[in-house]
Write an enzyme that holds these catalytic residues in place. Structure first.
Site, short mmCIF file in Angstrom:
data_model
loop_
_atom_site.label_atom_id
_atom_site.label_comp_id
_atom_site.label_asym_id
_atom_site.label_seq_id
_atom_site.Cartn_x
_atom_site.Cartn_y
_atom_site.Cartn_z
N ASP A 20 0.86 -1.19 0.00
CA ASP A 20 0.00 0.00 0.00
C ASP A 20 0.89 1.23 0.00
OD1 ASP A 20 -2.20 1.60 0.09
OD2 ASP A 20 -2.93 0.91 2.04
N ASP A 114 -3.25 2.60 -5.89
CA ASP A 114 -2.10 2.66 -5.00
C ASP A 114 -1.93 1.44 -4.10
OD1 ASP A 114 -4.29 3.09 -3.40
OD2 ASP A 114 -3.46 4.81 -2.34
N GLU A 115 -2.54 0.32 -4.43
CA GLU A 115 -2.35 -0.87 -3.61
C GLU A 115 -2.56 -2.13 -4.43
OE1 GLU A 115 -5.27 -1.69 -0.54
OE2 GLU A 115 -6.71 -0.35 -1.51
#
Length: 418
Positions: A20, A114-115
């Protein structure tokens, strides 16, 4: 089985990582403005109806959170600096980061911009222990992209995600299989992925505030109170999660929408916003190497009544000209509007890989337009801060609008299971 019967996974444990990026939008902005590091920062459109897209940890210390109304965030952190978002820049970094993950393992499941989950089981012999692989990922993401990330590693997907949450920011937490239950049972029940405020409050009414208490609660009691969700939660409390990493998780649609600072009655202004949103969506389609054969329009009125209309295109497209034209027709077909418009949105649907599908178009105007748009893309990549686009859109965007990439960019667990 829950209380200790070994499964195949226990005998041959998987190594699953949840990676993350930390305060991702803020950190990408800091690459351009490093002098702001250490300050209270909020990424949001600076308008009355805007919401927080991301906040630095300094602003979070004041209570600022993502999706919070910007007005409330200003009250909590009056000295915070508001930074306008740059969605294309975030996506470009995301594509590069995901490409890097693909060099670590073939099994990458992107959850959002974003993860991602990574199955590292097959990489152990090549890259070392779980701790060593986690440290390598964090170091190389920092070296290659200048961005911090947090890594959680376990043999269960949801435990890896919990681990990354507990290790933030810029940390690493490995939960070995032998410590799985000790780790889980030390947590508050709200830490379970999928347990939100409503479910947590209902559990607490039964005297259940920790994962250990949930695990020790008879399943029939939980099932009577929560149905199949109760059984699911108890399985999670015993670490029962055999889900695998699912590579190539694809977007089903790509969209964008805008909430106006003031409700809009002007048809001309709505058409202008359709043009602007169409260019944003088309740029994203081209960046992803995809085309769309369906377009939908969303309109939300002052009283929050929401209308949606959709249309099928004659051929897949990634052209803003085509998207705009079809969306404009959908708007006009709605006829006279009884109320001013609060929000307008467009979504590209029925996605196809490979923008080469555009060759099916015999419309020379579309072909010329897509060539021009590719040039705009190249200029935007070369000069991220430059204003590029149709002349009619090159005007001040400080008029207080809330732009939202309504794409499937920010996926997350639902607030409550079931």
């Amino acid at each position: 089985m829950h209380e200790g019967t070994p499964s195949r996974q226990d005998r041959r444990p998987r190594i699953l990582a949840h990676v993350d990026m930390d305060a991702y939008f803020v950190e990408v902005e800091l690459l351009e403005r490093p002098e702001l590091r250490g300050r209270k920062l909020i990424v949001a459109q600076d308008s009355g109806r805007s919401v927080v897209l991301s906040a630095s940890y300094e602003a979070r210390a004041d209570g600022v959170r993502s999706a919070m109304p910007l007005g409330r965030a200003r009250q909590l952190s009056p000295r915070a600096l508001i930074l306008p978002p740059h969605p294309l820049r975030y996506r470009e970094f995301s594509l590069r980061i995901m490409e890097y993950f693909g060099t670590v393992t073939d099994a990458v499941e992107q959850l959002s911009v974003d993860e991602a989950f990574l199955d590292l089981t097959g990489a152990r012999r090549r890259l070392g222990t779980p701790e060593e692989i986690g440290r390598t990922i964090r170091r190389e993401v920092r070296e290659q992209f200048g961005l911090p990330c947090t890594v959680g590693i376990a043999d269960r997907k949801f435990i890896a995600k919990i681990a990354s949450t507990r290790a933030k920011p810029d940390g690493l937490l490995v939960v070995p299989p032998s410590q799985r239950l000790d780790f889980l049972h030390s947590l508050p029940v709200r830490a379970l992925w999928g347990v939100g405020g409503t479910t947590a409050a209902a559990l607490e009414q039964l005297g259940i505030s920790t994962v250990r208490q949930l695990a020790e609660t008879p399943e029939d009691l939980l099932r009577r109170r929560f149905g199949v969700t109760g059984s699911h939660l108890r399985r999670l409390a015993w670490g029962d999660d055999e889900r695998t990493v699912q590579p190539h998780r694809e977007e089903k649609s790509i969209g964008a929408e805008e909430t106006f600072a003031q409700d809009v009655s002007s048809t001309a202004e709505l058409h202008e916003e359709i043009l602007r949103l169409s260019h944003r969506i088309a740029a994203r389609l081209r960046a992803a190497g995809m085309s769309a054969q369906g377009i939908s329009l969303k309109l939300r009125y002052r009283d929050f009544e929401t209308l949606t209309r959709s249309a099928t295109l004659t051929h897949p497209t990634q052209s803003a000209l085509t998207i705009r034209s079809r969306a404009a027709v959908l708007l006009d077909r709605l006829g006279p509007r009884a109320q001013p418009v609060r929000l307008i949105g467009i979504r590209a649907e029925r996605l196809h890989h490979d923008g080469g599908a555009l060759q099916l178009s015999f419309d020379r105007a579309e072909t010329n337009w897509i060539d021009a748009e590719n040039v705009l893309d190249a200029v935007a990549r070369r000069f991220p801060s430059a204003a590029v686009g149709p002349a009619s859109l090159l005007r001040s965007e400080s008029g207080g609008r809330e732009d939202t990439d309504a794409a499937d960019d920010r996926s997350s667990a639902p607030d409550d299971v079931g």
